[in-house]
Design a protein around this motif. Structure first.
Motif, mmCIF file in Angstrom:
data_model
loop_
_atom_site.group_PDB
_atom_site.id
_atom_site.type_symbol
_atom_site.label_atom_id
_atom_site.label_comp_id
_atom_site.label_asym_id
_atom_site.label_seq_id
_atom_site.Cartn_x
_atom_site.Cartn_y
_atom_site.Cartn_z
ATOM 1 N N THR A 155 -26.764 -11.675 43.860
ATOM 2 C CA THR A 155 -27.516 -11.564 42.464
ATOM 3 C C THR A 155 -26.587 -12.060 41.322
ATOM 4 O O THR A 155 -27.192 -12.798 40.404
ATOM 5 N N ALA A 156 -25.460 -11.755 41.669
ATOM 6 C CA ALA A 156 -24.470 -12.501 40.166
ATOM 7 C C ALA A 156 -23.717 -13.623 40.912
ATOM 8 O O ALA A 156 -23.199 -14.377 40.183
ATOM 9 N N ASP A 157 -23.624 -13.753 42.404
ATOM 10 C CA ASP A 157 -22.830 -14.883 42.842
ATOM 11 C C ASP A 157 -23.504 -15.506 43.936
ATOM 12 O O ASP A 157 -23.263 -15.102 45.059
ATOM 13 N N ASN A 158 -24.276 -16.671 43.614
ATOM 14 C CA ASN A 158 -24.475 -17.273 42.687
ATOM 15 C C ASN A 158 -26.016 -17.580 42.449
ATOM 16 O O ASN A 158 -26.697 -18.202 41.642
ATOM 17 N N SER B 164 -22.869 -13.507 34.393
ATOM 18 C CA SER B 164 -22.407 -12.417 35.053
ATOM 19 C C SER B 164 -21.427 -11.702 34.235
ATOM 20 O O SER B 164 -20.888 -12.128 33.258
ATOM 21 N N TYR B 165 -20.700 -10.769 34.801
ATOM 22 C CA TYR B 165 -19.615 -9.900 34.054
ATOM 23 C C TYR B 165 -18.809 -9.256 35.099
ATOM 24 O O TYR B 165 -18.860 -9.447 36.339
ATOM 25 N N PRO B 166 -17.476 -8.937 34.467
ATOM 26 C CA PRO B 166 -16.194 -8.613 35.317
ATOM 27 C C PRO B 166 -16.553 -7.480 36.506
ATOM 28 O O PRO B 166 -16.191 -7.360 37.588
ATOM 29 N N GLY B 167 -17.671 -6.924 36.029
ATOM 30 C CA GLY B 167 -17.578 -5.495 36.922
ATOM 31 C C GLY B 167 -18.933 -5.682 37.832
ATOM 32 O O GLY B 167 -19.501 -4.652 38.413
ATOM 33 N N CYS B 168 -19.377 -6.783 38.261
ATOM 34 C CA CYS B 168 -20.414 -7.137 39.015
ATOM 35 C C CYS B 168 -20.277 -6.908 40.586
ATOM 36 O O CYS B 168 -21.351 -6.814 41.220
ATOM 37 N N LEU B 169 -19.222 -6.804 40.888
ATOM 38 C CA LEU B 169 -18.888 -6.472 42.320
ATOM 39 C C LEU B 169 -19.252 -7.523 43.393
ATOM 40 O O LEU B 169 -20.019 -7.472 44.161
ATOM 41 N N GLN B 170 -19.183 -8.731 42.788
ATOM 42 C CA GLN B 170 -19.710 -10.040 43.597
ATOM 43 C C GLN B 170 -19.110 -10.059 44.960
ATOM 44 O O GLN B 170 -19.969 -10.762 45.773
ATOM 45 N N HIS B 171 -18.110 -9.761 45.375
ATOM 46 C CA HIS B 171 -17.470 -9.859 46.586
ATOM 47 C C HIS B 171 -17.526 -8.485 47.293
ATOM 48 O O HIS B 171 -16.723 -8.471 48.443
ATOM 49 N N ALA B 172 -18.285 -7.603 46.732
ATOM 50 C CA ALA B 172 -17.977 -6.087 47.278
ATOM 51 C C ALA B 172 -19.420 -5.663 47.761
ATOM 52 O O ALA B 172 -20.402 -6.111 47.188
ATOM 53 N N PRO B 173 -19.494 -4.431 48.155
ATOM 54 C CA PRO B 173 -20.718 -3.629 48.324
ATOM 55 C C PRO B 173 -21.233 -3.473 47.044
ATOM 56 O O PRO B 173 -20.275 -3.160 45.883
ATOM 57 N N HIS C 211 -24.078 -6.744 41.787
ATOM 58 C CA HIS C 211 -25.756 -6.673 40.959
ATOM 59 C C HIS C 211 -25.298 -7.536 39.719
ATOM 60 O O HIS C 211 -24.381 -7.922 39.265
ATOM 61 N N LEU C 212 -26.624 -7.714 39.255
ATOM 62 C CA LEU C 212 -26.716 -8.609 37.900
ATOM 63 C C LEU C 212 -27.013 -7.363 37.095
ATOM 64 O O LEU C 212 -28.102 -6.830 37.025
ATOM 65 N N LEU C 213 -26.665 -7.643 35.697
ATOM 66 C CA LEU C 213 -27.141 -6.886 34.502
ATOM 67 C C LEU C 213 -28.075 -7.556 33.821
ATOM 68 O O LEU C 213 -28.243 -8.584 33.275
ATOM 69 N N ALA C 214 -29.370 -6.574 33.606
ATOM 70 C CA ALA C 214 -30.376 -7.366 33.186
ATOM 71 C C ALA C 214 -30.277 -7.701 31.661
ATOM 72 O O ALA C 214 -30.859 -8.827 31.401
#
Length: 451
Positions: free
Chosen positions: A121-124, A410-419, A422-425
């Motif tokens: 969702t965030a990456d990419n 996206s934003y720094p707290g998106c957890l892109q490489h972790a469980p 998410h993407l912030l609406a």
């Protein structure tokens, strides 16, 4: 409804969520054999129709590096006298490591408040979908883009972009353009529209104190045998102290350029008190300077220690570095420094994992983009000379000779490489507005003739 109103409505109506759900459902993991079929399906069933819908001629290209997957290129030509835009995205995602929280599946897009959960969702996927949608909105409104478009998708960014540099060098004519506008990485924070111009590089440094094949009884040998763990700990502390300050001048850039300092003057970044070079602001340390981090450190068995001096100790460090750093001099400088400190027995190996690069802050494309974005938002637009992480930006600056503009959604707290990635609406909504405005401005007020 005006063009930017249509962009907002596209998110508010649920249309963007519905499209993204389809993209997330493809498990395009590039570091797993089972992901290759999903990657190919994603190219064939999602990206090719999306580019064809923009009037692009689409071609797929084999990777010159067998470790990497194919490349997809879409080209729409409207006029030789028009500027040419190159866009970029990556189809692959990271594999699963860890447990997502109850009720979430990485391959099913799930909304929970403002958070849209799903792998990619965030990456990419979310980010390149926003840009594809913005281009679609401009084309629908104008009946043309007003510029030539090229869109490059790779399929191995999460494994280091194998073959991308070689492919770009081989296909310079196919990928020739005036400017790159792409989206990856995070904004400065969730509330701040951000434009960044490049990426820090990374060098992985392995330190190995391999002193003997076996452990030795600590009572019988303590005080007369060199302890590799103690040696390695001291060696690391001589490179970077206990407060994160790099101790070897050769591992730092020559200076912080005034243009970078000025660009970062109003950028606010939270930092642990007392950590890092206190002569620099947190923003300068993160976006304009080098850091040396310990990634892994081991000797013996911490879970089941025995009364023995280990025979070997190893550590993996990473130098995150900005453009201007003497990359080739890193390993020799470390060896020379450790020898001078009394640690010649520590073996040093340095491997570049990705290269640093940035577009100059004063480039006319940067001024144009910041003005175009500022015209459609009442928030200050943060300008970062480069972001803290790594991207294959050097392919576009150094191989293709382009100005590079990264507009992250996206934003720094998106957890892109972790469980729980998410993407912030709200960020997606604002991102679609900003991308649409930027592409619309390119169709009417490009800053310079072809470079």
């Amino acid at each position: 409804m005006d063009l930017l109103g249509k962009a907002r409505a596209h998110v508010d109506s649920g249309a963007l969520f519905t499209e993204l759900a389809r993209l997330v459902a493809y498990p395009t993991v590039s570091d797993a054999p089972e992901g290759r079929a999903a990657v190919q399906a994603y190219l064939d069933e999602v990206l090719t129709p999306a580019l064809t819908g923009l009037g692009c001629e689409v071609t797929q290209h084999a990777n010159p590096d067998p470790a990497g997957g194919p490349f997809l290129v879409g080209v729409r030509t409207e006029g030789e006298d028009l500027p040419t835009l190159l866009c970029y995205g990556h189809a692959d995602v990271v594999g699963e490591a860890g447990q997502w929280r109850d009720g979430l599946d990485p391959w099913t897009l799930t909304a929970d408040g403002d958070r849209w959960y799903g792998r990619g969702t965030a990456d990419n996927k979310g980010q390149h979908l926003i840009n594809l949608t913005a281009l679609r909105l401009v084309l629908a409104a104008r009946g043309k883009l007003g510029f030539n478009l090229k869109f490059l998708f790779e399929t191995g960014e999460e494994i280091g972009s194998p073959g991308l540099t070689e492919f770009a060098a081989q296909e310079k004519d196919l990928l020739s353009a005036d400017v790159l506008i792409a989206s990856d990485g995070p904004r400065l924070d969730a509330a701040t529209p951000t434009l960044f111009l490049g990426a820090r590089g990374g060098i992985r440094i392995t330190l190995d104190a391999d002193l003997r094949p076996d452990a030795a009884h600590s009572g019988n040998w303590g005080g007369i045998l060199r302890n590799p763990a103690t040696t390695l700990a001291a060696a690391i502390a001589s490179l970077v102290d206990g407060h994160g300050r790099v101790q070897v001048p050769e591992l730092l850039p020559p200076a912080l350029p005034d243009s970078v300092r000025t660009a970062l003057a109003d950028v606010v970044v939270d930092a642990d008190e007392g950590w890092g070079d206190q002569n620099l602001t947190p923003a300068e340390r993160l976006y304009g300077w080098n850091t040396l981090e310990v990634l892994a450190l081991g000797a013996g068995d911490p879970a089941r220690p025995v009364n023995a001096i280990p025979g070997r100790a190893r550590a993996v460090l990473q130098l995150r570095y900005v453009a201007g750093t003497d990359v080739g001099g890193v390993a020799p400088a470390i060896r020379k420094h450790l020898a001078a400190q009394g640690f010649p027995m520590v073996d040093v190996r340095a491997d570049a994992t990705f290269l640093a690069s940035r577009t100059p802050v004063g480039d006319p494309w940067v001024t144009w983009a910041r003005e175009a974005l500022s015209a459609v938002t009442d928030k200050p637009v943060a300008l970062l000379p480069n972001f803290g992480g790594g991207l294959p930006n050097h392919v576009f600056t150094d191989v293709l000779g382009l100005a590079t503009l990264w507009l992250p959604h996206s934003y720094p707290g998106c957890l892109q490489h972790a469980p729980d990635e998410h993407l912030l609406a709200p960020v997606a909504r604002e991102g679609l507005v900003l991308a649409t405005a930027l592409f619309d401005a390119l169709s009417s007020t490009p800053p310079t003739p072809r470079r």
